[in-house]
Design an enzyme around this catalytic site. Structure first.
Site, short mmCIF file in Angstrom:
data_model
loop_
_atom_site.label_atom_id
_atom_site.label_comp_id
_atom_site.label_asym_id
_atom_site.label_seq_id
_atom_site.Cartn_x
_atom_site.Cartn_y
_atom_site.Cartn_z
CB SER A 53 -0.94 -0.04 1.32
OG SER A 53 -0.14 -0.18 2.51
CG ASP A 201 -2.94 4.81 8.42
OD1 ASP A 201 -2.15 5.60 8.36
OD2 ASP A 201 -3.48 4.25 7.38
CG HIS A 204 -0.92 3.65 4.46
ND1 HIS A 204 -1.77 3.12 5.53
CD2 HIS A 204 -0.45 2.64 3.71
CE1 HIS A 204 -2.01 1.95 5.36
NE2 HIS A 204 -1.00 1.40 4.33
#
Length: 225
Positions: A53, A201, A204
């Site tokens: 990701s 989060d 990221h």
């Protein structure tokens, strides 16, 4: 057929013949341009980012992720390279190994391997992660010996214990040394653990964070161009 209708047929025949020849002439005139365009496409080299990701630029526009920013820089410098984003959210080293063949249909000039972070967050055995990374490097090299390989090093928070985190951080230098590939010591240098440079989060990067990551990786890519 009588003499009165003959001229009409001759005119029609002459028109068809002229039109057919004109089409052939146009096709011949266009052929060099088509061949030239085809040659341009085949000579353009590829930079493949293969990761999870982070590479996929989770949570933001992919063009604003470090892979997209690398393409923008390459374009601004007039370099004949195309960036392919092979990032997949949630990907582990095992998953990457299983889907690698699909991305190796065409030869990448530079292969940036960014995997392992999800292994660490899931507590997968270090030996398993290492073996998968080694296997990915081997698979790329066996098919394309001239491809330059760059390994993006990662670190994880001490959630899984200090010993595991330490072994994990040592994993990437060990793989790079064993396979003689270029190592980016820590992909998220100056970004990891800084709240304002990461999404809520905490994992990221934001757009601003990706800009810093792009600056971190560029010298390693530039050295291989």
């Amino acid at each position: 057929m009588n003499s009165r209708t003959l001229p009409s047929y001759l005119v029609l025949f002459a028109f068809v013949a002229f039109f057919s020849c004109s089409q052939k002439a146009e096709q011949k005139a266009e052929a060099p341009e088509s061949r030239e365009a085809s040659q341009t496409e085949t000579t353009q080299k590829t930079i493949l980012f293969f990761g999870n990701s982070l590479t996929a630029a989770y949570g933001i526009d992919p063009e604003d992720g470090f892979a997209g920013l690398t393409q923008s820089r390459i374009d601004s410098l007039g370099l004949d390279y195309k960036v392919i984003n092979g990032g997949l959210s949630g990907e582990t080293t095992a998953g990457g190994l299983s889907r690698l063949d699909w991305f190796l249909e065409d030869e990448p000039a530079i292969f940036i391997l960014e995997l392992g972070g999800n292994d660490g967050l899931r507590g997968i055995q270090i030996s398993e992660t290492k073996n998968n990374l080694l296997a990915i490097v081997d698979k790329v090299r066996s098919k394309y010996p001239d491809t330059k390989i760059i390994l993006a090093g990662m670190q994880i928070p001490p959630n899984m214990g200090q010993e595991y985190s330490k072994e994990f951080s040592e994993l990437y230098p060990a793989v790079a040394k064993e396979k003689n590939v270029t190592l980016i010591p820590f992909l998220l240098d100056r970004v990891g653990g800084i709240p304002e440079l990461n999404l809520p989060d905490g994992i990221h990067p934001t757009e601003e964070g990706h800009k810093i990551v792009a600056e971190t990786i560029w010298p390693f890519i530039e050295a291989e161009l």
